[in-house]
Write a protein that holds these residues in place. Structure first.
Motif, mmCIF file in Angstrom:
data_model
loop_
_atom_site.group_PDB
_atom_site.id
_atom_site.type_symbol
_atom_site.label_atom_id
_atom_site.label_comp_id
_atom_site.label_asym_id
_atom_site.label_seq_id
_atom_site.Cartn_x
_atom_site.Cartn_y
_atom_site.Cartn_z
ATOM 1 N N HIS A 1 -16.561 48.781 -1.355
ATOM 2 C CA HIS A 1 -16.126 50.493 -1.346
ATOM 3 C C HIS A 1 -15.462 50.898 -2.362
ATOM 4 O O HIS A 1 -15.816 52.139 -2.747
ATOM 5 C CB HIS A 1 -15.569 50.251 0.104
ATOM 6 N N TYR A 2 -14.375 50.494 -2.511
ATOM 7 C CA TYR A 2 -13.479 50.889 -3.386
ATOM 8 C C TYR A 2 -13.687 50.916 -4.927
ATOM 9 O O TYR A 2 -13.444 51.997 -5.653
ATOM 10 C CB TYR A 2 -11.946 50.515 -3.356
ATOM 11 N N ARG B 1 -16.765 51.540 -5.842
ATOM 12 C CA ARG B 1 -17.805 52.544 -5.898
ATOM 13 C C ARG B 1 -16.954 54.223 -5.985
ATOM 14 O O ARG B 1 -17.138 54.905 -6.782
ATOM 15 C CB ARG B 1 -18.618 52.449 -4.802
ATOM 16 N N LEU B 2 -15.884 54.115 -4.970
ATOM 17 C CA LEU B 2 -15.173 55.383 -4.865
ATOM 18 C C LEU B 2 -14.452 55.455 -6.156
ATOM 19 O O LEU B 2 -14.531 56.795 -6.589
ATOM 20 C CB LEU B 2 -14.236 55.122 -3.829
ATOM 21 N N HIS C 1 -16.544 58.401 -8.042
ATOM 22 C CA HIS C 1 -15.799 59.608 -7.442
ATOM 23 C C HIS C 1 -14.114 59.503 -7.739
ATOM 24 O O HIS C 1 -13.356 59.643 -6.927
ATOM 25 C CB HIS C 1 -16.084 59.800 -6.068
ATOM 26 N N ARG D 1 -11.191 61.654 -6.571
ATOM 27 C CA ARG D 1 -10.779 61.472 -5.055
ATOM 28 C C ARG D 1 -9.966 60.263 -4.775
ATOM 29 O O ARG D 1 -9.431 59.935 -4.021
ATOM 30 C CB ARG D 1 -11.833 61.264 -3.949
ATOM 31 N N THR D 2 -9.376 59.842 -6.134
ATOM 32 C CA THR D 2 -8.297 58.738 -5.889
ATOM 33 C C THR D 2 -7.020 59.245 -7.022
ATOM 34 O O THR D 2 -7.061 60.190 -7.439
ATOM 35 C CB THR D 2 -8.850 57.677 -6.582
ATOM 36 N N VAL E 1 -5.662 56.584 -2.181
ATOM 37 C CA VAL E 1 -6.919 57.148 -1.690
ATOM 38 C C VAL E 1 -6.157 58.181 -0.669
ATOM 39 O O VAL E 1 -5.985 57.970 0.440
ATOM 40 C CB VAL E 1 -7.940 56.026 -1.032
ATOM 41 N N ASP F 1 -11.942 58.716 2.977
ATOM 42 C CA ASP F 1 -12.508 57.936 2.214
ATOM 43 C C ASP F 1 -12.051 56.544 2.085
ATOM 44 O O ASP F 1 -12.438 55.722 1.132
ATOM 45 C CB ASP F 1 -12.021 58.611 0.739
ATOM 46 N N HIS G 1 -21.135 60.486 -0.478
ATOM 47 C CA HIS G 1 -20.648 59.431 0.389
ATOM 48 C C HIS G 1 -20.967 57.993 0.002
ATOM 49 O O HIS G 1 -21.272 56.889 0.732
ATOM 50 C CB HIS G 1 -21.018 59.476 1.829
ATOM 51 N N PRO H 1 -20.019 55.136 -1.493
ATOM 52 C CA PRO H 1 -19.459 53.823 -1.078
ATOM 53 C C PRO H 1 -20.130 53.322 0.083
ATOM 54 O O PRO H 1 -19.950 52.237 0.177
ATOM 55 C CB PRO H 1 -17.934 54.402 -0.943
#
Length: 587
Positions: free
Chosen positions: A311-312, A314-315, A319, A322-323, A350, A355, A397, A399
């Motif tokens: 998940h993270y 990919r985030l 993206h 958003r971090t 995060v 997220d 979305h 992730p």
């Protein structure tokens, strides 16, 4: 029935049996060239699709996988000793748009083609014969030929080896289902116990009458379709136009919500490098523990960390806006951390809680949710489903897609651990094996039309006062009465409760079972184990009735499908055994 040549009997000619046969054809040039072999397929249904994927079923029933994600052929991602023999996916073979959700008739035709291609690819001297009958039992000593007894035949098939690819099986009713059935008979009610929806007789469910439905997974989706479109209704955009022949379905379950929609966008960019925290080394360590392992204590933390990593990754990589820190810094701390340390890291790195990955909240979306009436619940559940559809079809979305790949990776390791209990398989199905998005949109339309009503989470069913009553934790104190109850889920046939006489007698004769009631097999090659843990030299078993069950007999391309690995190992072990017999006969 004996020709003097080595003989192999495969009981179950559906996709798993076809997959084993494909691996026999792939490995025979190396392991069995120049020798004769008789292969007998035993299944009352046609080879390829078998019972579940037979071509003779309603065209309204879809697969829950996109056509591009369905293959019966190996590729370089499968960790196996045998050769890779690539072939077309469903969408390539059928010339479909890859994102189409094909109907099951089409999949059955694809499976029949795979079977026919496989038979044609067998080396000269290997013959295949299909027996359209049920296999009733297997007898014979460990040292000698096996006898496979067929329904309607006085003489058995003789086999040097038997491979059981029985697929999904029916089960005897448990105590609760027997009591519900008795209440229905006493009071003239309708009770449909767990079954394959396509095989259920739904004619007793009367138009306009309330029907309690327990189960909100794929079996319910089939039920919903057959009782609406299957009775002449139609969907026009987001509106359902009823035929007037539909019952009113009151559906609930343990979670109270449908499975998550299939993801509706294409993956772009780098995939998470998996496995990262739960791979072969960690699985080997779990298997080597002298005292065994506990799933929640020893395995789940590895699963949780692996899915979080996917998940993270990919985030942070897709993206990053958003971090709040660089991926390299996050990854280093994530790898070193555990439990509360990871939670604190995520909260600091995060900023938006939306997220962050919370598997517990995902698994129990209605925990703590309470409504004062069923009318209020309908609005709440429609909003939940709409939110799920929006998220699963929006690449912002993505992730979610990474977690899906993480689930596939984790499954490949969990298969090696054997019987880990039923919870994981339900969680995996809820997260990764849900219906196509259009099916959830149809649910919304049926809900607005008043034909589908939501009951909530923690659904209870009681049989009293000549009716069935349902309630849920989501609407405390409220109940719904109906004269019909449908259990919308597959049977869970343990070796002790299966209706398959072959499997039941195998267990009675000394085959081992796991605590969950699955047939125990050797993880190396799927030979059936006895209660001392000794593999039977002449009997193999693969599929959902065993503790080496995979996520499916066919899988997504390039994801290392565990079923393919198992099929290959079994085929190679069988061919080596049969070759030795052939050499002795020739001598």
């Amino acid at each position: 029935m004996s020709t003097g040549r080595p003989a192999l009997v495969i009981v179950g000619a559906g996709p798993r049996g076809t997959g084993v046969l494909e691996r026999i054809a792939a490995n025979a040039p190396e392991l069995y060239a120049g020798s004769g072999l008789d292969i007998h397929l035993v299944d009352p249904h046609a080879p390829g699709g078998g019972r579940i994927w037979r071509e003779e079923q309603s065209p309204l029933l879809w697969m829950n996988s996109q056509a591009q994600d369905v293959t019966m052929f190996t590729d370089e991602s499968v960790d196996m000793a045998g050769p890779v023999l690539e072939g077309p996916t469903l969408h390539e073979w059928a010339a479909l748009d890859g994102r189409t959700f094909a109907d099951r008739q089409r999949q059955g035709t694809y499976l029949r083609w795979v079977y026919e291609r496989t038979v044609a690819a067998l080396p000269p001297g290997i013959t295949v014969r299909h027996h359209a009958r049920r296999a009733l039992r297997v007898s014979g000593s460990r040292q000698g030929r096996q006898q496979v007894w067929l329904e309607g035949r006085s003489m058995p098939l003789l086999a040097d080896l038997v491979v059981l690819t029985l697929g999904h099986l029916d089960a005897e009713l448990d105590d609760e289902q027997q009591a519900l059935g008795a209440h229905a008979r006493e009071h003239g009610l309708v009770h449909l116990p767990p079954d394959f929806t396509a095989d259920s007789d739904l004619s007793a469910l009367a138009p306009g009458e309330p029907v309690l439905v327990r189960g909100f997974g794929l079996a319910f989706v089939d039920l919903m379709v057959l009782l609406t479109e299957g009775r002449g209704g139609r969907h026009e955009g987001d509106v359902y136009v009823p035929s007037g022949r539909e019952p009113v379905l009151y559906v609930g379950s343990r979670r109270g919500v449908p499975y998550h929609s299939k993801i509706g966008y294409d993956w772009t960019g780098e995939r998470p490098p998996l496995p990262r925290f739960f791979g072969p080394a960690e699985t080997d360590a779990l298997l080597a523990r002298p005292g065994g392992f506990d799933f929640r204590r020893d395995v789940w933390p590895l699963v949780d960390k692996e899915l979080g990593f996917a998940h993270y990754h990919r985030l942070f990589t897709a993206h990053p806006e958003r971090t709040s820190i660089a991926w390299a810094d996050f990854e280093e701390k994530y790898a070193a951390g555990d439990g509360a340390e990871i939670q604190a890291l995520v909260e600091s790195a995060v900023p938006d809680p939306a997220d962050r990955l919370d598997l517990g909240a995902l698994d129990h979306p209605l925990d703590g949710v309470r409504h004062t009436s069923y009318e209020e619940l309908q609005d709440g559940l429609r909003a939940y489903i709409e939110g799920d559809l929006t998220q699963r079809h929006n690449p912002a979305h993505s992730p979610d897609s990474a977690v899906f790949f993480g689930l596939l990776s984790v499954y490949g390791q969990l298969v090696r651990l054997g019987d880990i209990g039923p919870w994981w398989h339900g969680f995996f199905s809820f997260m990764a094996s849900g219906p196509p998005g259009p099916r959830l949109r149809q649910m919304q339309a049926l809900s607005r039309a008043g034909i589908l009503r939501f009951v909530g989470a923690g659904m209870t069913v009681t049989a009293e006062d000549g009716v069935f009553r349902a309630g849920s934790a989501t609407v405390p104190g409220a109940t719904i009465e109906a004269r019909a109850l449908v259990e919308a889920r597959l049977p869970h046939p343990t070796v002790e409760r299966t209706r398959d006489t072959l499997l039941a007698e195998l267990y009675a004769d000394g085959a081992a079972a796991t605590p969950e009631g699955l047939l125990a097999v050797d993880p190396a090659d799927s030979r059936v184990l006895d209660r001392s843990g000794t593999p039977h030299p002449r009997r193999f078993a693969l599929g959902p009735h065993t503790d080496a069950r995979g996520s499916g007999a066919f899988t997504r391309p390039r994801t290392g499908g565990p079923a393919f690995r198992q099929n290959d190992a079994t085929a190679r072990a069988a061919l080596a055994f049969l070759r030795a017999i052939s050499c002795r006969v020739a001598a």
